[in-house]
Motif scaffolding. Structure first.
Motif, mmCIF file in Angstrom:
data_model
loop_
_atom_site.group_PDB
_atom_site.id
_atom_site.type_symbol
_atom_site.label_atom_id
_atom_site.label_comp_id
_atom_site.label_asym_id
_atom_site.label_seq_id
_atom_site.Cartn_x
_atom_site.Cartn_y
_atom_site.Cartn_z
ATOM 1 N N HIS A 122 12.735 -18.012 -17.863
ATOM 2 C CA HIS A 122 13.425 -16.816 -17.388
ATOM 3 C C HIS A 122 13.779 -16.884 -15.899
ATOM 4 O O HIS A 122 14.933 -16.698 -15.521
ATOM 5 N N ASP A 137 17.020 -16.350 -10.989
ATOM 6 C CA ASP A 137 17.133 -16.174 -12.429
ATOM 7 C C ASP A 137 17.642 -17.489 -13.015
ATOM 8 O O ASP A 137 18.563 -18.091 -12.473
ATOM 9 N N ASN A 142 18.548 -11.295 -20.551
ATOM 10 C CA ASN A 142 18.397 -9.905 -20.112
ATOM 11 C C ASN A 142 18.332 -9.736 -18.606
ATOM 12 O O ASN A 142 18.243 -8.617 -18.111
ATOM 13 N N GLY A 143 18.312 -10.810 -17.851
ATOM 14 C CA GLY A 143 18.369 -10.730 -16.396
ATOM 15 C C GLY A 143 17.030 -10.521 -15.719
ATOM 16 O O GLY A 143 16.040 -10.147 -16.330
ATOM 17 N N THR A 144 17.043 -10.803 -14.424
ATOM 18 C CA THR A 144 15.906 -10.597 -13.542
ATOM 19 C C THR A 144 16.363 -9.603 -12.479
ATOM 20 O O THR A 144 17.456 -9.750 -11.932
ATOM 21 N N TYR A 145 15.531 -8.620 -12.193
ATOM 22 C CA TYR A 145 15.904 -7.562 -11.255
ATOM 23 C C TYR A 145 14.983 -7.562 -10.049
ATOM 24 O O TYR A 145 13.763 -7.657 -10.184
ATOM 25 N N ARG A 148 15.779 -3.040 -8.507
ATOM 26 C CA ARG A 148 16.829 -2.442 -9.344
ATOM 27 C C ARG A 148 18.176 -3.149 -9.254
ATOM 28 O O ARG A 148 19.185 -2.641 -9.739
ATOM 29 N N THR A 149 18.245 -4.298 -8.616
ATOM 30 C CA THR A 149 19.486 -5.058 -8.500
ATOM 31 C C THR A 149 19.360 -6.323 -9.327
ATOM 32 O O THR A 149 18.426 -7.103 -9.134
ATOM 33 N N ARG A 150 20.305 -6.532 -10.237
ATOM 34 C CA ARG A 150 20.269 -7.740 -11.072
ATOM 35 C C ARG A 150 20.625 -8.952 -10.223
ATOM 36 O O ARG A 150 21.611 -8.933 -9.479
ATOM 37 N N THR A 152 22.025 -12.545 -9.280
ATOM 38 C CA THR A 152 23.052 -13.496 -9.701
ATOM 39 C C THR A 152 22.935 -14.798 -8.913
ATOM 40 O O THR A 152 23.458 -15.816 -9.340
ATOM 41 N N ARG A 164 11.450 -7.321 -11.625
ATOM 42 C CA ARG A 164 11.296 -6.856 -13.002
ATOM 43 C C ARG A 164 11.910 -7.857 -13.971
ATOM 44 O O ARG A 164 13.067 -8.237 -13.830
#
Length: 174
Positions: A122, A137, A142-145, A148-150, A152, A164
């Motif tokens: 992940h 990431d 489902n992404g890594t935050y 609260r910001t994904r 990239t 998260r």
């Protein structure tokens, strides 16, 4: 068409159908249970690489030491542990010793996440040359935050900022 040709076509179709079913079951199995045992064996062969990664950062830190007070001030405020604050592994602590920390459902990850929203590989957390910790990431679904910001791109982690991954929250602490 002759009876023989028709029977051969039926058997061929049946073989292709079973091949499809077997491949589908293997894909579902790898998704549910993670990596295969053969991949764990190759991860063990890769284990000698980890001490090399651990050995690499100390010479860089030694180069930074002669630069004066700024380098020592950065180390005083530097995080010393990674703490899982939410999720099934809440309370787990990993000491930061300059090595790369991998996160995911794979059995050879540093922190193995038992989370439906985590990918096998992940994310990873690693130190850069300045002693700052970076989270990246690894192409997860489902992404890594981070706050609260994904993510990239590889991003520096502020002290105490929540990372998260699904239902799991991880923080860097002193």
């Amino acid at each position: 068409m002759s009876e023989l040709t028709l029977t051969v076509m039926r058997l061929g179709f049946l073989a292709v159908l079973w091949l499809f079913v077997i491949v589908a079951v293997q894909v579902i199995r790898s998704d549910l249970f993670g990596t295969r045992v053969t991949q764990r064996g190759s991860a063990r062969r890769g284990a000698p690489d980890r001490p090399q990664r651990q050995a690499a950062p100390p010479p860089q830190r030694q180069q930074q030491q002669p630069s004066g007070r700024a380098a020592s001030r950065g180390r005083r405020g530097a995080p010393t542990k990674l703490v899982v604050s939410e999720g099934t592994l809440a309370g787990t602590t990993v000491a930061l010793q300059g090595q790369t920390i991998t996160l995911g459902r794979a059995h050879d990850s540093t922190i193995v996440l038992d989370d439906d929203y985590a990918s096998s590989r992940h994310a990873r957390i690693y130190p850069d040359r300045d002693g700052q910790w970076i989270v990246e990431d690894l192409g997860s679904t489902n992404g890594t935050y981070l706050d609260r910001t994904r993510l990239t791109t590889p991003t520096p982690i502020p002290l105490g900022a929540p990372i998260r991954i699904g239902k799991t929250v991880i923080e860097l602490r002193k």
